[in-house]
Each structure stands twice: as C-alpha cells, then as structure tokens.
Write an enzyme that holds these catalytic residues in place. Structure first.
Site, PDB file in Angstrom:
ATOM      1  N   SER A 175      66.124  68.666  31.518  1.00  0.00           N
ATOM      2  CA  SER A 175      66.957  68.977  30.342  1.00  0.00           C
ATOM      3  C   SER A 175      66.809  67.938  29.002  1.00  0.00           C
ATOM      4  CB  SER A 175      68.457  69.236  30.625  1.00  0.00           C
ATOM      5  OG  SER A 175      69.114  67.831  31.020  1.00  0.00           O
TER       6      SER A 175
ATOM      7  N   LYS B 261      71.109  61.571  24.007  1.00  0.00           N
ATOM      8  CA  LYS B 261      71.317  62.980  24.314  1.00  0.00           C
ATOM      9  C   LYS B 261      72.768  63.562  23.971  1.00  0.00           C
ATOM     10  CE  LYS B 261      70.378  65.790  28.584  1.00  0.00           C
ATOM     11  NZ  LYS B 261      70.075  65.823  29.962  1.00  0.00           N
TER      12      LYS B 261
ATOM     13  N   SER C 129      66.212  65.177  35.034  1.00  0.00           N
ATOM     14  CA  SER C 129      66.223  65.617  33.384  1.00  0.00           C
ATOM     15  C   SER C 129      65.983  64.430  32.700  1.00  0.00           C
ATOM     16  CB  SER C 129      67.662  65.953  33.247  1.00  0.00           C
ATOM     17  OG  SER C 129      67.786  67.153  33.298  1.00  0.00           O
TER      18      SER C 129
HETATM   19  N1  GLN Z   1      66.309  70.700  36.104  1.00  0.00           N
HETATM   20  C1  GLN Z   1      67.344  70.610  36.971  1.00  0.00           C
HETATM   21  C2  GLN Z   1      68.376  71.601  36.783  1.00  0.00           C
HETATM   22  O1  GLN Z   1      68.448  72.388  36.058  1.00  0.00           O
HETATM   23  C3  GLN Z   1      67.798  69.127  36.902  1.00  0.00           C
HETATM   24  C4  GLN Z   1      68.614  69.155  35.576  1.00  0.00           C
HETATM   25  C5  GLN Z   1      69.273  67.779  35.387  1.00  0.00           C
HETATM   26  O2  GLN Z   1      68.693  66.831  36.068  1.00  0.00           O
HETATM   27  N2  GLN Z   1      70.239  67.662  34.558  1.00  0.00           N
HETATM   28  O3  GLN Z   1      69.440  71.138  37.358  1.00  0.00           O
END
Ligand code: GLN
Length: 472
Positions: free
Chosen positions: A139, A64, A163
């Site tokens: 994400s 990532k 994410s």
């Molecule tokens: N969707 C969650 C957020 O927007 C989690 C994102 C993540 O785990 N980086 O914060």
C-alpha cells in the site's frame, strides 16, 4: 532547480552533509524537492498533499498518510477520514521532527493500507516512476514512488503484510519492515494491530539504517514497543564472510515467480557467495503454503475491529440519517471503499460466534506454527533470502478487479510478517527493464545484520536505480 542538488541521486546522508557544511541551505534543499514535486508529481501522484514548513537546518521527509501529523490532514487514503486534522503527532512523526526532519508532505496509500498497488486509494492511484502506466506497488506506493523519483530524500511507510517491502521492490529502492515492537504505532491509523509496523524507505541501506535509528525504541504511549538491545550500526563493510544465508525452497519454487525475477534473484545469490556468505537451502513449508490464508483471516479480523471506530461521530465526514443507526450506516456506506468493506465483512464473519474457532482460532494456531518454523531455521542461518515480489511492477488496472490476484502479490512478504520478523528489500537487478527486489529476513532484532548484508550486496551490485526516463 539548484545546480548542486540533484534530488534523483542525492541520498539523505549526502543531503545532511550538504546542509551541515553550509554548501546548501535547508531552504534551498527544500526548494529543490518542491521543484521536483512540481515537475513530476502531477504525473506520479505520490503525494496526497504537500506542506510548506522548512526552517533553519532541517532535512525534508515524506510520511505515508496513515501517520498522524499535527495540524496536517491525515486520511489513510480514505474518504471516511477526509478533512480529519489530527491534534497531535504520531510518535514517529514527533521523533522525526525532534531529529530535525521537516515534513514535505503526506504520501498516497491504498485505503487503510489495504492493497498492493495504491489503486485502492480513494483519491486515485500513484504511478511507478519507471513507467507511469504501471503501479508503484502498495500500500505504500506513494512513499516509494516519491523516493525513487527524487520527490523526497526518504520517507516512512507502514507494513502489515508487505506494504513497505513490496513497493520498494517495484520502485527499486530500499525499504525496511522492522521487528514487530521496535517502532511505535502511537498515532498511526490502525489496520491489523498484531501486524502493523512503521518503517523507513530510502535510496540506500545506510539511509534506511539512519532513519530507523531515529524512529526506533520504546515509546510509553505504545505498550507493544521495546527498547533496542544495542545501537543501530550504520553498515560499512563490503564483505560477508561468515554470514549464513538460507534460501527457503518453497519460496523459490513458487510458480507465481516470473522467470526474470528468478534470474535476477539467482544472480544476487551468486553475488552473496562471492562476497563470502555461505548460501544454503532450507524448508519453510507451512509459511508459504498457509501464510496468505492465515494472514487474510487474522488481518481482516483485526481490521473489522479497528475500523469500527469510523462511525461519523468521532472522525471525518458524517452522512445524514433520521436515526443514529441510519446515520452510521450511511456514513460507512459512503465513506468506505470496496476493499475495506470486503475486509470488514470477512473479518466480522471470521470472528462471529460459531465460526471463531474454525477460522480465527485456526489461523492463530497456524501462525504459531509459522513462528516456530522460522525459529528452527534461524538455528542454522543468520538471514533468509527470497525475491520480495513474485513479479515486477504490473499495469494499472491489471489486478484491480481480482482481489485474490492482488492478495497473491504478498506471497513472499507475508510469512515473516506473521512471525514478527524484520525484512529488508534491497534492489538486486532488473527484469524487462524494471527493478527486482531481494528480501532479506532475519530473526527478531537482527536489523544490524540485515543492514550489513544489504549494504554489501547493494555496493557490490552497483545498480543505477534512477529510472531511465528520468535520467538526464
Ligand atoms: N497487500 C497486503 C494487504 O492488502 C499488505 C498490506 C500492508 O502491508 N498494509 O493487506
């Protein structure tokens, strides 16, 4: 593409076997993935950039784009980091390299890992391999789409509130958010430091366990890390006698859970019982009533502090200004997208004098209650099971204009993140022809138990997780 290498079905463990036995050379293996990327990534946009660096015996991996890679641009999906080329490897990248894994490319992410669909990437969304009109989750949608579409045997993501787990659920693969503190964040672009964790994504539980064994353990560069108490055990057993599985009532009664997701989850619970596990109900009222609110105060507060370093001086591009202040303001205005800006404002507000106690302080207290609530439940159960995502993959554009709807995607993944607990997504069925994921949560350092349960479940369900449209 090489006839022996079907990247859509090959597991990382099998790939290692092929190379070790000399059936396929490392160069052929890399070429097979590069061909697959060539063929399918134009549509899916799982990668932000690919790299050509295969050597003798190596196995490819996707990382990532929040993970710093020496000499390879690392943007965290943000314009404010475009052109930034780290001069060092993140510890997880270095450990992969030391284990003989070679970088295939950097995968797409919501900007600074803020989002649940990859639509917040400054470089355009990734798409779901099951149906390119749908999001792959976020994400870490890039890594997850890459693994499901055979564009990488495995990859690393990062998980602050879901994410890794949520994109794995939406793409139909296995993803682990490890226990907080078991994997180094040194060199990982910070979002919310008391929550961020790096973890593996792969086609099955054994591959996830293997990759976890490569990246986990104490790192002198990250003082929040610990040594694992014992070896990572690659799961083998097919039975689950003696395993006590708790199902939080609040998590299954949520209105937001689609009927098809609920149905697949229920079938998987019955399967766990058939495998010998004892399944019972438990209560986690605070975790599910207040988890999201608590997370969006703590995560934004920490993000507002972490993102203060992007000022046009230390990293990436700089916008011109006649004074220092004007230069910083313009750099941030032009460099950050809407979601980081929204979160910086929210977090700055929550941390400001006069509001600190009312918002940030209260959220920290609620977090402690959520930690305790989980600890109580683990007196009676070895693992908890919930659906991972309340819905299957949704259309691109569907929630992009509604931040609260997007935040609700992580309703089920966030509570255990606040408590620092490990969570594993295992595909458990289909709804509307799209994958549904089951989330297994355990106490701290219980990864081996999660692997054992997840492995037995996936073997017993025997789902075909290659998207229908890609099957030949
Ligand atoms: N969707 C969650 C957020 O927007 C989690 C994102 C993540 O785990 N980086 O914060």
């Amino acid at each position: 593409m090489s006839a022996v290498v079907d990247t859509l079905r090959l597991t990382a463990e099998e790939a290692i076997g092929l190379v070790e036995r000399g059936d396929v050379s490392a160069a052929e293996l890399h070429a097979a993935y590069r061909d697959a990327i060539e063929e399918r990534d134009g549509e899916l946009h799982a990668y932000l950039r690919t790299v050509e660096e295969a050597d003798g015996t190596s196995i490819p991996i996707a990382l990532k784009d929040v993970i710093s890679t020496k000499g390879v641009e690392t943007t965290a999906g943000s314009k404010i980091l475009s052109g930034y080329v780290p001069v060092f490897d993140a510890t997880v990248a270095a450990r992969c390299r030391a284990a003989g894994l070679t970088l295939l490319g950097k995968t797409n992410t919501d900007e600074f890992a803020m989002g649940s669909s990859t639509e917040n990437s400054a470089f355009g969304p990734s798409r779901n391999p099951w149906d390119p009109s749908l999001v792959p989750g976020g994400s870490g949608g890039g890594t997850s789409a890459a693994v499901t579409a055979g564009l990488a045997p495995w990859g690393l993501g990062s998980d602050t509130g879901g994410s890794i787990k949520q994109p794995s659920a939406l793409c139909g693969n296995v993803g682990l958010r490890p226990t907080y503190g078991t994997v180094s964040r040194y060199g990982v672009v910070a979002f919310a430091s008391s929550l961020d964790q790096v973890g593996p994504v792969a086609k099955n539980v054994r591959d996830v366990a293997l990759l976890y064994s490569i990246i986990a353990g104490r790192d002198p560069e990250d003082s929040t890390t610990v040594e694992l108490p014992g070896a990572v055990v690659l799961p083998q057993e097919d039975r689950l006698e003696g395993l006590r599985v708790g199902v939080p009532r609040q998590a299954t009664e949520l209105e937001a859970i689609e009927p098809g997701v609920r149905a697949a989850f229920d079938v998987a619970l019955t399967r766990l019982e058939e495998l010998g596990a004892e399944v019972g109900e438990c209560e986690l009222p605070r975790a599910f009533d207040y988890g999201i609110a608590c997370y969006y105060l703590i995560a934004t507060a920490e993000a507002s502090s972490n993102l203060a370093r992007y000022d046009g001086v230390r990293y990436g591009p700089r916008s011109e200004g006649t004074t220092y202040r004007e230069m910083v303001e313009r750099t941030r205005d032009e460099g950050f997208g809407d979601e980081p800006k929204r979160r910086i404002m929210l977090g700055t507000y929550a941390l400001s004098a006069g509001y600190y106690d009312a918002y940030y302080g209260q959220a920290q207290k609620v977090r402690t209650l959520i930690v305790r609530e989980h600890a109580d439940v683990f007196g009676r159960f070895d693992v908890l099971a919930t659906p991972t995502s309340p819905t299957v993959a949704f259309p691109i554009g569907h929630k992009a204009a509604d931040p609260l709807a997007m935040y609700a995607c992580d309703l089920l993944t966030i509570p255990s993140c606040l408590a620092g607990l490990p969570g594993l997504n295992v595909p458990c069925g289909f709804s509307e022809g799209l994958p549904v994921g089951l989330q297994l949560i355990g106490p701290q350092l219980s990864e081996n138990t999660l692997f054992r349960a997840g492995h037995a479940l996936e073997r017993s369900l025997g789902l075909d997780l290659v998207p229908e449209r890609l099957r030949t």
